[in-house]
Design a protein around this motif. Sequence first.
Motif, short mmCIF file in Angstrom:
data_model
loop_
_atom_site.label_atom_id
_atom_site.label_comp_id
_atom_site.label_asym_id
_atom_site.label_seq_id
_atom_site.Cartn_x
_atom_site.Cartn_y
_atom_site.Cartn_z
N ALA A 263 -6.64 2.75 -10.83
CA ALA A 263 -6.80 3.69 -11.85
C ALA A 263 -8.73 3.15 -11.67
N ALA A 264 -9.13 1.95 -10.88
CA ALA A 264 -10.62 1.74 -10.20
C ALA A 264 -11.38 2.31 -9.14
N TYR A 265 -10.18 3.26 -8.26
CA TYR A 265 -10.77 3.50 -7.08
C TYR A 265 -10.27 5.54 -7.25
N ASP A 266 -11.47 5.82 -6.40
CA ASP A 266 -10.34 7.41 -5.78
C ASP A 266 -11.66 8.27 -5.08
N PRO A 267 -11.09 8.48 -3.93
CA PRO A 267 -9.45 8.50 -3.54
C PRO A 267 -9.44 7.31 -2.92
N ILE A 268 -7.81 6.70 -3.07
CA ILE A 268 -6.92 6.18 -2.93
C ILE A 268 -5.41 6.15 -0.52
N VAL A 269 -6.15 5.40 -0.49
CA VAL A 269 -4.90 5.11 0.57
C VAL A 269 -3.66 3.75 -0.28
N TRP A 270 -2.88 4.36 -0.35
CA TRP A 270 -2.40 2.68 -1.02
C TRP A 270 -0.96 2.27 -0.27
N ILE A 271 -1.06 1.04 0.35
CA ILE A 271 -0.47 0.51 0.38
C ILE A 271 0.29 -0.50 -0.50
N ALA A 272 1.48 -0.57 -0.42
CA ALA A 272 2.96 -0.61 -1.64
C ALA A 272 4.18 -0.75 -1.25
N GLY A 273 4.90 -1.94 -1.97
CA GLY A 273 5.74 -2.27 -1.77
C GLY A 273 6.43 -3.58 -1.25
N GLY A 274 7.71 -4.49 -1.32
CA GLY A 274 7.75 -5.60 -1.76
C GLY A 274 9.21 -5.54 -2.19
N GLY B 125 -2.95 9.56 0.11
CA GLY B 125 -2.48 9.00 1.46
C GLY B 125 -1.33 7.54 0.66
N VAL B 126 -0.16 7.26 0.88
CA VAL B 126 0.50 6.28 0.88
C VAL B 126 1.57 5.37 2.34
N VAL B 127 1.21 3.78 1.93
CA VAL B 127 2.07 3.99 3.22
C VAL B 127 2.45 2.88 2.49
N LEU B 128 4.67 3.06 2.95
CA LEU B 128 5.29 1.89 2.23
C LEU B 128 5.47 0.41 3.05
N ILE B 129 5.94 -0.33 2.94
CA ILE B 129 6.19 -1.75 3.43
C ILE B 129 7.26 -1.92 2.42
N GLY B 130 7.87 -3.32 2.45
CA GLY B 130 9.24 -4.44 2.19
C GLY B 130 10.58 -3.54 1.59
N LYS B 131 11.18 -4.40 1.37
CA LYS B 131 12.82 -4.31 1.28
C LYS B 131 12.76 -3.08 -0.20
N ASP B 132 11.91 -2.60 -1.06
CA ASP B 132 12.50 -1.69 -1.59
C ASP B 132 11.46 -1.14 -1.74
N ARG B 133 10.85 -0.68 -0.51
CA ARG B 133 9.78 0.60 -0.23
C ARG B 133 10.84 2.11 -1.04
N ALA B 134 11.96 1.96 -1.09
CA ALA B 134 12.88 3.59 -0.63
C ALA B 134 12.77 3.49 -2.59
N LEU B 135 12.27 2.90 -3.14
CA LEU B 135 12.28 3.51 -4.44
C LEU B 135 11.25 3.76 -5.06
N LEU C 286 7.45 8.85 -5.29
CA LEU C 286 6.52 9.93 -5.21
C LEU C 286 7.02 11.47 -4.66
N ALA C 287 8.03 11.05 -3.80
CA ALA C 287 8.92 12.53 -3.75
C ALA C 287 8.54 13.74 -5.42
N ARG C 288 9.24 12.88 -6.12
CA ARG C 288 9.48 13.53 -7.53
C ARG C 288 7.88 13.45 -8.24
N HIS C 289 7.22 13.35 -8.21
CA HIS C 289 5.75 13.04 -8.69
C HIS C 289 4.95 13.74 -8.16
N ALA C 290 4.90 13.39 -6.45
CA ALA C 290 2.96 13.13 -5.81
C ALA C 290 4.30 14.00 -4.74
N PRO C 291 4.36 14.66 -4.57
CA PRO C 291 5.07 15.35 -3.03
C PRO C 291 4.21 15.86 -2.55
#
Length: 469
Positions: free
Chosen positions: A352-363, A383-393, A398-403
């Motif tokens: 919520a603190a930044y805009d626009p964002i490229v988000w690195i997430a996962g673990g 955009g989003v870059v996903l890493i980590g064991k549970d990144r599929a979640l 993202l596919a449902r809410h930000a396709p």
Amino acid sequence: MNWQGKRVTVAGLGVSGIPAARVLRGLGAEVTVVDDGDDERARAQAAELEKLGVTVRLGDGASLPEGTELVVTAPGWKPDKPLFLAAAAAGVEIWGDVELAWRLRGPGAAPWLAVTGTNGKTTTVRMLASILAAAGLRTAAVGNIGVSLLDAVTGEETYDVLAVELSSYQLHWAPSPRAHSGAVLNLAPDHLDWHGSMAAYAADKGRIYEGNSVACVYNVADPATEDLVRAADVEEGCRAIGFTLGTPGPSQLGVVDGILVDRAFVENRREQAQELAHVSDVDPPVPHNIANALAAAALARAYGVEPAAVRDGLRAFRPDPHRIERVADVAGVTYIDDSKATNTHAAEASLAAYDPIVWIAGGLAKGATFDELVGTSAKRLRGVVLIGKDRALIREALARHAPEVPVVDLDRTDTGAMSAAVREAARLAQPGDTVLMAPACASMDMFVNYNKRGEAFADAVHALAAEHA
């Protein structure tokens, strides 16, 4: 209490168990420490305690030593451990290290200004300690922040007041403490596997208000925190004090035209407000950190701190690493390390603190779901870059809410994945964007802890910056 010869079992080595064993043995108790671990580090710790006359049982944290009269537990041990079930069946009390510290306070002990919440505890407590120090008070940031409360209350150094961070684990095992004033910053699902339910988690957080004498500080934007105030049994005259990022009402602190103001601790709170500091005095001045500053200011003002000390304390405060930390600007893109955002609530505040964002997430998701987080933040995402064991979640949310948002799914969990993630984020980002590493997940699938994850991100950003120099 007469500790001489009292048979006490301390459950768990570590930052709370070792001080507890040491202090209790010094008081004359017969102390046995039990721990599930039996590695080299545990054996070294055991050897040091045994020199003091403490009995240590490694690799056996399940059974209750015969004759135990009291159990003192490390905060992370779950209530359903066989040791605790055996203690309850035998009518043996179970205390946490916070309960023990409260019971061992001497005459004229420093009052506690206590903070809990799902996120922001450490930052708020450190802000509070900075404000108290700016007011000339002898103080320390203690508790879940890494400094043992036991050491603070039994050591030679004396304090005027303590800034105390308390986790839900610690509060669960601490029925007696009564703070001068307490704050619950926010409530979101976390550690539910430990507490069993959201209601039980909230109830343990709410213990911080029990017996408060001056102020119960709550978050106006999070009604659940005010509900906990209403449910608390406090001393006569104790007040409910709200903090808000908007214009404050009476008995609240808030923000007006870029200024942090107090309408709670002034003579005519219905018609007057006291300037405390500017938003620019808060580092960094992002919304959830301003909320932290307001909560810290409310507790300090409850203790009688003057406005100038609030301003000076906030100006002097510097956040810990890996908490919305600006790493570098590279090719017009800002890189922010918020590795401490280990759950969805913390990540949402960071996004919520930044805009626009490229988000690195996962673990490691720890049972979390990501639909609400993605739905709330989708409009900010470049955009989003996903890493980590549970990144599929996260990918599925993202596919449902930000396709429409581009997603790079890095199918790897080695530590080198962070360097690849930063390069992919740089490819997606445009000048003026923020690359934000706010994983919304725990780190242990790839890194020892969130600090190492943050260091890997910073190293990758600095390597990218060197290429552009």
